[in-house]
Design a protein around this motif. Structure first.
Motif, PDB file in Angstrom:
ATOM      1  N   ILE A 104       0.868  -1.176   0.000  1.00 54.31           N
ATOM      2  CA  ILE A 104       0.000   0.000   0.000  1.00 54.31           C
ATOM      3  C   ILE A 104       0.903   1.223   0.000  1.00 54.31           C
ATOM      4  O   ILE A 104       1.762   1.367   0.873  1.00 54.31           O
ATOM      5  N   ALA A 105       0.726   2.089  -0.977  1.00 59.10           N
ATOM      6  CA  ALA A 105       1.466   3.348  -1.047  1.00 59.10           C
ATOM      7  C   ALA A 105       0.489   4.494  -0.847  1.00 59.10           C
ATOM      8  O   ALA A 105      -0.561   4.547  -1.497  1.00 59.10           O
ATOM      9  N   CYS A 106       0.830   5.394   0.064  1.00 59.61           N
ATOM     10  CA  CYS A 106      -0.036   6.530   0.368  1.00 59.61           C
ATOM     11  C   CYS A 106       0.844   7.770   0.480  1.00 59.61           C
ATOM     12  O   CYS A 106       1.284   8.142   1.569  1.00 59.61           O
ATOM     13  N   PHE A 107       1.126   8.383  -0.650  1.00 57.96           N
ATOM     14  CA  PHE A 107       2.063   9.506  -0.699  1.00 57.96           C
ATOM     15  C   PHE A 107       1.303  10.841  -0.813  1.00 57.96           C
ATOM     16  O   PHE A 107       0.087  10.890  -0.832  1.00 57.96           O
ATOM     17  N   GLY A 108       2.061  11.933  -0.856  1.00 58.43           N
ATOM     18  CA  GLY A 108       1.460  13.236  -1.115  1.00 58.43           C
ATOM     19  C   GLY A 108       0.718  13.854   0.057  1.00 58.43           C
ATOM     20  O   GLY A 108      -0.234  14.600  -0.140  1.00 58.43           O
ATOM     21  N   ASN A 109       1.133  13.521   1.293  1.00 62.46           N
ATOM     22  CA  ASN A 109       0.525  14.131   2.479  1.00 62.46           C
ATOM     23  C   ASN A 109      -0.958  13.782   2.604  1.00 62.46           C
ATOM     24  O   ASN A 109      -1.741  14.508   3.223  1.00 62.46           O
ATOM     25  N   THR A 110      -1.344  12.653   2.025  1.00 63.15           N
ATOM     26  CA  THR A 110      -2.744  12.229   2.030  1.00 63.15           C
ATOM     27  C   THR A 110      -3.241  11.877   3.427  1.00 63.15           C
ATOM     28  O   THR A 110      -4.369  12.217   3.810  1.00 63.15           O
ATOM     29  N   LEU A 111      -2.416  11.196   4.192  1.00 63.52           N
ATOM     30  CA  LEU A 111      -2.844  10.652   5.485  1.00 63.52           C
ATOM     31  C   LEU A 111      -3.408  11.715   6.425  1.00 63.52           C
ATOM     32  O   LEU A 111      -4.373  11.471   7.152  1.00 63.52           O
ATOM     33  N   VAL A 112      -2.817  12.907   6.420  1.00 60.67           N
ATOM     34  CA  VAL A 112      -3.211  13.934   7.389  1.00 60.67           C
ATOM     35  C   VAL A 112      -4.502  14.652   7.005  1.00 60.67           C
ATOM     36  O   VAL A 112      -4.947  15.549   7.723  1.00 60.67           O
ATOM     37  N   HIS A 113      -5.119  14.236   5.912  1.00 59.28           N
ATOM     38  CA  HIS A 113      -6.458  14.733   5.626  1.00 59.28           C
ATOM     39  C   HIS A 113      -7.503  14.038   6.494  1.00 59.28           C
ATOM     40  O   HIS A 113      -8.640  14.496   6.578  1.00 59.28           O
ATOM     41  N   LEU A 114      -7.124  12.928   7.121  1.00 57.21           N
ATOM     42  CA  LEU A 114      -8.008  12.309   8.105  1.00 57.21           C
ATOM     43  C   LEU A 114      -8.140  13.251   9.290  1.00 57.21           C
ATOM     44  O   LEU A 114      -7.198  13.967   9.640  1.00 57.21           O
ATOM     45  N   GLU A 115      -9.293  13.246   9.924  1.00 54.59           N
ATOM     46  CA  GLU A 115      -9.624  14.307  10.869  1.00 54.59           C
ATOM     47  C   GLU A 115      -9.133  14.086  12.293  1.00 54.59           C
ATOM     48  O   GLU A 115      -9.149  15.004  13.107  1.00 54.59           O
ATOM     49  N   SER A 116      -8.707  12.866  12.637  1.00 53.59           N
ATOM     50  CA  SER A 116      -8.310  12.596  14.012  1.00 53.59           C
ATOM     51  C   SER A 116      -7.318  11.439  14.063  1.00 53.59           C
ATOM     52  O   SER A 116      -7.190  10.667  13.104  1.00 53.59           O
ATOM     53  N   GLU A 117      -6.659  11.302  15.219  1.00 54.23           N
ATOM     54  CA  GLU A 117      -5.753  10.178  15.416  1.00 54.23           C
ATOM     55  C   GLU A 117      -6.521   8.863  15.407  1.00 54.23           C
ATOM     56  O   GLU A 117      -5.998   7.827  14.971  1.00 54.23           O
ATOM     57  N   GLU A 118      -7.764   8.895  15.867  1.00 59.94           N
ATOM     58  CA  GLU A 118      -8.599   7.691  15.848  1.00 59.94           C
ATOM     59  C   GLU A 118      -8.849   7.227  14.411  1.00 59.94           C
ATOM     60  O   GLU A 118      -8.852   6.016  14.134  1.00 59.94           O
ATOM     61  N   MET A 119      -9.057   8.165  13.517  1.00 59.25           N
ATOM     62  CA  MET A 119      -9.240   7.814  12.112  1.00 59.25           C
ATOM     63  C   MET A 119      -7.962   7.248  11.519  1.00 59.25           C
ATOM     64  O   MET A 119      -8.006   6.317  10.705  1.00 59.25           O
ATOM     65  N   VAL A 120      -6.825   7.807  11.895  1.00 57.59           N
ATOM     66  CA  VAL A 120      -5.544   7.292  11.414  1.00 57.59           C
ATOM     67  C   VAL A 120      -5.356   5.848  11.884  1.00 57.59           C
ATOM     68  O   VAL A 120      -4.955   4.972  11.110  1.00 57.59           O
ATOM     69  N   ALA A 121      -5.655   5.595  13.156  1.00 52.61           N
ATOM     70  CA  ALA A 121      -5.558   4.238  13.698  1.00 52.61           C
ATOM     71  C   ALA A 121      -6.493   3.291  12.947  1.00 52.61           C
ATOM     72  O   ALA A 121      -6.132   2.145  12.634  1.00 52.61           O
ATOM     73  N   ASP A 122      -7.698   3.763  12.630  1.00 60.50           N
ATOM     74  CA  ASP A 122      -8.657   2.955  11.882  1.00 60.50           C
ATOM     75  C   ASP A 122      -8.101   2.622  10.505  1.00 60.50           C
ATOM     76  O   ASP A 122      -8.224   1.478  10.029  1.00 60.50           O
ATOM     77  N   PHE A 123      -7.472   3.608   9.858  1.00 63.39           N
ATOM     78  CA  PHE A 123      -6.863   3.345   8.554  1.00 63.39           C
ATOM     79  C   PHE A 123      -5.752   2.311   8.665  1.00 63.39           C
ATOM     80  O   PHE A 123      -5.654   1.394   7.829  1.00 63.39           O
ATOM     81  N   PHE A 124      -4.909   2.426   9.677  1.00 65.23           N
ATOM     82  CA  PHE A 124      -3.826   1.453   9.856  1.00 65.23           C
ATOM     83  C   PHE A 124      -4.393   0.036  10.028  1.00 65.23           C
ATOM     84  O   PHE A 124      -3.843  -0.931   9.498  1.00 65.23           O
TER      85      PHE A 124
END
Length: 243
Positions: A104-124
């Motif tokens: 899985i490649a997720c480049f271009g500062n895409t990840l920080v468009h998620l609104e919270s750390e909980e959303m980031v954890a959900d993505f992981f």
């Protein structure tokens, strides 16, 4: 009109294909490219996916901006190993199922468009689900430790014969967000497109914590796509994570 839709026509002038990203991906996995499947999250207009499809077995590019995906779809031609899809990165589990991708490649500062750390954890968690057992999660964001600790308020402008793209930051400590203001100047028309969107101020320590909590055990941080050491002055923060 949202941020990316407003700049989609000029996206490739702002962010042309970075071939060092291709080399970074290639070195992330021991298997031959012809055996590997890749999910490109935040594929934008699809240039990276198109290049990957020349060598990799299967490439799927997803993005949450319809204008970007529409432009990407014009590049598939008759390539049976390349697909583009309008999809939310938080829905990859239900969309693709278990053990579907090697990378899985997720480049271009895409990840920080998620609104919270909980959303980031959900993505992981979802990323772990769709990756095969030997899979790799690769992502790149801005080094927000540098932005915050050094009080960086702007990045160098991107400029060529067609456009000038200015990038400004305003850190909102209470919200743990960064206001990302952009000014895109179209040189022929002298038209200016202004945007301001909130981004999650995601620090290295938090990234490592969330990855470990969601099952990733091997985590490497880099300061650029050449795999050089991440330092306090590195502009990007790049991660390679596996189980």
């Amino acid at each position: 009109m949202n941020f990316y839709q407003s700049i989609s026509t000029y996206y490739e002038y702002i962010f042309p294909l970075n071939k060092i990203q291709l080399e970074f991906i290639q070195k992330s996995h021991s298997k031959s490219a012809s055996e590997l499947s890749i999910l490109d999250i935040g594929c934008a207009t699809g240039n990276l996916s198109v290049e990957l499809a020349k060598n990799y077995k299967k490439v799927v590019g997803i993005d949450l901006d319809k204008a970007m995906v529409k432009r990407a779809m014009t590049k598939t031609n008759a390539k049976k190993n390349l697909k583009f899809k309008f999809e939310n990165m938080l829905n990859i589990g239900s969309s693709f199922g278990e053990s579907n991708f090697d990378i899985i490649a997720c480049f271009g500062n895409t990840l920080v468009h998620l609104e919270s750390e909980e959303m980031v954890a959900d993505f992981f968690k979802k990323a772990q689900m769709v990756l095969k057992s030997s899979g790799k999660l690769l992502f790149q964001i801005i080094n927000y430790d540098r932005i915050i600790d050094q009080n960086i308020t702007s990045l160098p402008s991107i400029e060529n014969k067609t456009i000038k793209f200015e990038r400004n930051y305003n850190y909102l400590q209470k919200e743990n967000k960064v206001e990302f203001e952009t000014i895109l100047t179209i040189k022929d028309s002298k038209n200016k497109i202004r945007n301001c969107i909130p981004l999650l101020a995601l620090r290295k320590q938090t990234i490592e914590k969330l990855l470990l909590e969601t099952g990733f055990s091997k985590i490497k941080f880099y300061g650029n796509f050449k795999r050089e050491e991440l330092t306090k002055n590195s502009m990007p923060l790049i991660v390679e994570a596996s189980f």
